[in-house]
Motif scaffolding. Sequence first.
Motif, mmCIF file in Angstrom:
data_model
loop_
_atom_site.group_PDB
_atom_site.id
_atom_site.type_symbol
_atom_site.label_atom_id
_atom_site.label_comp_id
_atom_site.label_asym_id
_atom_site.label_seq_id
_atom_site.Cartn_x
_atom_site.Cartn_y
_atom_site.Cartn_z
ATOM 1 N N VAL A 71 0.843 -1.206 0.000
ATOM 2 C CA VAL A 71 0.000 0.000 0.000
ATOM 3 C C VAL A 71 0.871 1.247 0.000
ATOM 4 C CG1 VAL A 71 -1.726 1.317 1.305
ATOM 5 C CG2 VAL A 71 -1.907 -1.173 1.152
ATOM 6 N N PHE A 72 1.980 1.193 0.750
ATOM 7 C CA PHE A 72 2.916 2.317 0.818
ATOM 8 C C PHE A 72 3.429 2.655 -0.584
ATOM 9 C CE2 PHE A 72 7.469 3.540 1.142
ATOM 10 C CZ PHE A 72 7.332 4.742 1.803
ATOM 11 N N PHE A 73 3.826 1.651 -1.352
ATOM 12 C CA PHE A 73 4.366 1.910 -2.690
ATOM 13 C C PHE A 73 3.253 2.316 -3.668
ATOM 14 C CE2 PHE A 73 7.624 -0.700 -0.653
ATOM 15 C CZ PHE A 73 8.714 0.133 -0.832
ATOM 16 N N GLU A 74 2.055 1.778 -3.452
ATOM 17 C CA GLU A 74 0.906 2.229 -4.265
ATOM 18 C C GLU A 74 0.643 3.714 -4.039
ATOM 19 O OE1 GLU A 74 -2.648 -0.123 -3.574
ATOM 20 O OE2 GLU A 74 -1.484 -1.946 -3.887
ATOM 21 N N GLU A 75 0.710 4.140 -2.767
ATOM 22 C CA GLU A 75 0.521 5.557 -2.426
ATOM 23 C C GLU A 75 1.519 6.434 -3.163
ATOM 24 O OE1 GLU A 75 0.849 6.485 1.722
ATOM 25 O OE2 GLU A 75 -1.229 5.982 2.159
ATOM 26 N N LEU A 76 2.758 5.935 -3.259
ATOM 27 C CA LEU A 76 3.819 6.704 -3.914
ATOM 28 C C LEU A 76 3.719 6.645 -5.432
ATOM 29 C CD1 LEU A 76 6.965 5.777 -1.774
ATOM 30 C CD2 LEU A 76 5.705 7.919 -1.747
ATOM 31 N N GLY A 77 2.880 5.743 -5.949
ATOM 32 C CA GLY A 77 2.739 5.606 -7.399
ATOM 33 C C GLY A 77 3.935 4.946 -8.045
ATOM 34 N N ILE A 78 4.602 4.036 -7.301
ATOM 35 C CA ILE A 78 5.776 3.323 -7.837
ATOM 36 C C ILE A 78 5.678 1.837 -7.491
ATOM 37 C CG2 ILE A 78 7.271 5.353 -7.637
ATOM 38 C CD1 ILE A 78 8.593 3.984 -5.180
ATOM 39 N N PRO A 79 6.402 0.980 -8.233
ATOM 40 C CA PRO A 79 6.427 -0.445 -7.883
ATOM 41 C C PRO A 79 7.250 -0.686 -6.624
ATOM 42 C CG PRO A 79 7.881 -0.017 -9.754
ATOM 43 C CD PRO A 79 7.157 1.273 -9.462
ATOM 44 N N ALA A 80 7.038 -1.825 -5.992
ATOM 45 C CA ALA A 80 7.846 -2.220 -4.838
ATOM 46 C C ALA A 80 9.294 -2.422 -5.291
ATOM 47 C CB ALA A 80 7.296 -3.503 -4.229
ATOM 48 N N PRO A 81 10.270 -2.351 -4.375
ATOM 49 C CA PRO A 81 11.681 -2.507 -4.762
ATOM 50 C C PRO A 81 11.942 -3.821 -5.504
ATOM 51 C CG PRO A 81 11.530 -1.689 -2.529
ATOM 52 C CD PRO A 81 10.130 -2.018 -2.946
ATOM 53 N N ASP A 82 12.870 -3.758 -6.457
ATOM 54 C CA ASP A 82 13.297 -4.963 -7.178
ATOM 55 C C ASP A 82 14.180 -5.832 -6.305
ATOM 56 O OD1 ASP A 82 12.450 -4.370 -10.150
ATOM 57 O OD2 ASP A 82 13.301 -2.511 -9.377
ATOM 58 N N VAL A 83 14.941 -5.191 -5.416
ATOM 59 C CA VAL A 83 15.880 -5.911 -4.550
ATOM 60 C C VAL A 83 15.734 -5.390 -3.132
ATOM 61 C CG1 VAL A 83 18.319 -6.398 -4.072
ATOM 62 C CG2 VAL A 83 17.541 -6.170 -6.442
ATOM 63 N N PHE A 84 15.633 -6.321 -2.168
ATOM 64 C CA PHE A 84 15.646 -5.953 -0.752
ATOM 65 C C PHE A 84 16.868 -6.618 -0.127
ATOM 66 C CE2 PHE A 84 14.553 -6.891 3.721
ATOM 67 C CZ PHE A 84 14.362 -5.597 4.175
ATOM 68 N N MET A 85 17.825 -5.805 0.330
ATOM 69 C CA MET A 85 19.095 -6.360 0.814
ATOM 70 C C MET A 85 19.067 -6.723 2.299
ATOM 71 S SD MET A 85 21.860 -4.182 -1.499
ATOM 72 C CE MET A 85 22.363 -3.254 -0.112
ATOM 73 N N GLY A 86 18.151 -6.175 3.054
ATOM 74 C CA GLY A 86 17.985 -6.579 4.455
ATOM 75 C C GLY A 86 19.177 -6.291 5.349
ATOM 76 N N ALA A 87 19.818 -5.143 5.171
ATOM 77 C CA ALA A 87 21.019 -4.833 5.958
ATOM 78 C C ALA A 87 20.724 -4.691 7.449
ATOM 79 C CB ALA A 87 21.667 -3.559 5.434
ATOM 80 N N GLY A 88 19.590 -4.106 7.779
ATOM 81 C CA GLY A 88 19.189 -3.987 9.181
ATOM 82 C C GLY A 88 19.971 -2.946 9.961
ATOM 83 N N GLY A 89 19.866 -3.041 11.294
ATOM 84 C CA GLY A 89 20.407 -2.007 12.171
ATOM 85 C C GLY A 89 21.842 -2.244 12.576
ATOM 86 N N GLY A 90 22.157 -1.982 13.856
ATOM 87 C CA GLY A 90 23.522 -2.049 14.347
ATOM 88 C C GLY A 90 24.117 -0.662 14.455
ATOM 89 N N SER A 91 25.386 -0.592 14.834
ATOM 90 C CA SER A 91 26.073 0.697 14.917
ATOM 91 C C SER A 91 26.249 1.256 13.509
ATOM 92 C CB SER A 91 27.449 0.510 15.572
ATOM 93 O OG SER A 91 28.306 -0.199 14.682
ATOM 94 N N HIS A 92 26.695 2.513 13.437
ATOM 95 C CA HIS A 92 26.933 3.118 12.119
ATOM 96 C C HIS A 92 27.899 2.268 11.300
ATOM 97 C CE1 HIS A 92 24.769 6.952 12.307
ATOM 98 N NE2 HIS A 92 25.079 6.978 13.587
ATOM 99 N N ALA A 93 28.972 1.810 11.936
ATOM 100 C CA ALA A 93 29.979 1.026 11.215
ATOM 101 C C ALA A 93 29.408 -0.315 10.766
ATOM 102 C CB ALA A 93 31.215 0.817 12.098
ATOM 103 N N GLN A 94 28.697 -0.986 11.658
ATOM 104 C CA GLN A 94 28.121 -2.296 11.312
ATOM 105 C C GLN A 94 27.128 -2.161 10.160
ATOM 106 O OE1 GLN A 94 26.577 -3.064 15.212
ATOM 107 N NE2 GLN A 94 28.227 -4.470 15.751
ATOM 108 N N GLN A 95 26.264 -1.184 10.272
ATOM 109 C CA GLN A 95 25.230 -1.000 9.253
ATOM 110 C C GLN A 95 25.855 -0.654 7.901
ATOM 111 O OE1 GLN A 95 22.496 2.530 9.274
ATOM 112 N NE2 GLN A 95 21.047 1.017 10.040
ATOM 113 N N THR A 96 26.792 0.282 7.909
ATOM 114 C CA THR A 96 27.450 0.700 6.669
ATOM 115 C C THR A 96 28.189 -0.473 6.035
ATOM 116 O OG1 THR A 96 27.688 2.936 7.567
ATOM 117 C CG2 THR A 96 29.053 2.379 5.667
ATOM 118 N N ALA A 97 28.880 -1.257 6.860
ATOM 119 C CA ALA A 97 29.637 -2.406 6.350
ATOM 120 C C ALA A 97 28.713 -3.449 5.726
ATOM 121 C CB ALA A 97 30.455 -3.028 7.480
ATOM 122 N N LYS A 98 27.600 -3.747 6.400
ATOM 123 C CA LYS A 98 26.659 -4.756 5.860
ATOM 124 C C LYS A 98 26.088 -4.307 4.519
ATOM 125 C CE LYS A 98 24.303 -5.163 9.807
ATOM 126 N NZ LYS A 98 23.284 -5.588 10.789
#
Length: 368
Positions: free
Chosen positions: A48-75
């Motif tokens: 519904v969120f992407f429909e609201e924006l008038g765009i398709p859902a992402p082609d790729v979801f990488m799932g990097a997630g949270g963590g510290s700045h360094a952990q997140q950036t590295a993932k």
Amino acid sequence: MHMLYLVAGARPNFMKIAPIVRALQAHGGLGFKIIHTGQHYDREMNDVFFEELGIPAPDVFMGAGGGSHAQQTAKIMVAFEELCQAEMPDAVLVVGDVNSTLACSIVAKKLHIPVAHVEAGLRSGDMSMPEEINRLVTDSIADWFFVTEPSGIEHLRREGKPDSAIHHVGHVMVDNLLYQAEKLTRMETDFETDAFKRRHARYGVLTLHRPSNVDEPETMTRIAAALKEIAAELPLIFPVHPRTRANLEKFGIDLGPDITLVAPQGYMPFLNLWKDAVVVLTDSGGLQEETTALGVPCLTIRENTERPITIEEGTNTLVGTDPARIVTEARKVLAGQGKQGRRPQLWDGRAAERIVAILADALAAGNR
């Protein structure tokens, strides 16, 4: 056909790439994929969120997630490198100043893939802000700089960027805002905040999330005192970031009966709330611009801003964290003496079209 990767890592990033996706679809001359790094997992970001924006859902979801700045950036870097090596895109487009912006820019450049940065050149001068570091590093290696306001051009020139790479195109966030605001005029709303709007003919909207404001008990207590004073004259509604809510409890801060705390809002419910506000009090970057675009008075509870055009031309006033200043400026707005402001040049809803035209020409000419 040239292939463009559009990188987004958090909900506000999707607001920025949505107009670019729509412009790419209309143009038809460039292939593209929407890459969601998963920097912020948000259960509200569904179909519904992407429909609201008038765009398709992402082609790729990488799932990097949270963590510290360094952990997140590295993932994000590891996952994005694998993706780019599997299918080398012709260019990577990043937006804003989140960790995904930084991570994917570095990966692309090391793979000799050119980088386009949308919202380039913004500077707060505050190196304690992670976003400022992300902006500086991304702009130090990007190939195309798409700028929202004149200050961005000045900063990039000072940092040695050639004029041929700097493009003042307007603001994709405003493109999206105008698109969504027009959609709101055509829909019957059923948002949880509608009852609040019915009860209050005049009200203000509050958002606070910056660590410098919400992690320090003394600062938070000072700001809260000002907010309670304002709320005695104008009821406030406060969609509360979970971290802010936890700190209010931890510091024992009671905001009183005139400030209504609600859960964080989706884009459309929040737009429907603040567009009709007498005043918005915030420490958000994007909201400073959006309020200027719709002519809503904004008081920014920060000591600096990377968006000076909202102050110079728009409806924004930088009030810092001094309670007396916050209250004084709020009372000016309530008395009808707040800034009128105007919408800056090129904030006309067509920035994404300009970006796509420039990238299509550059890639067609082999200007990598």
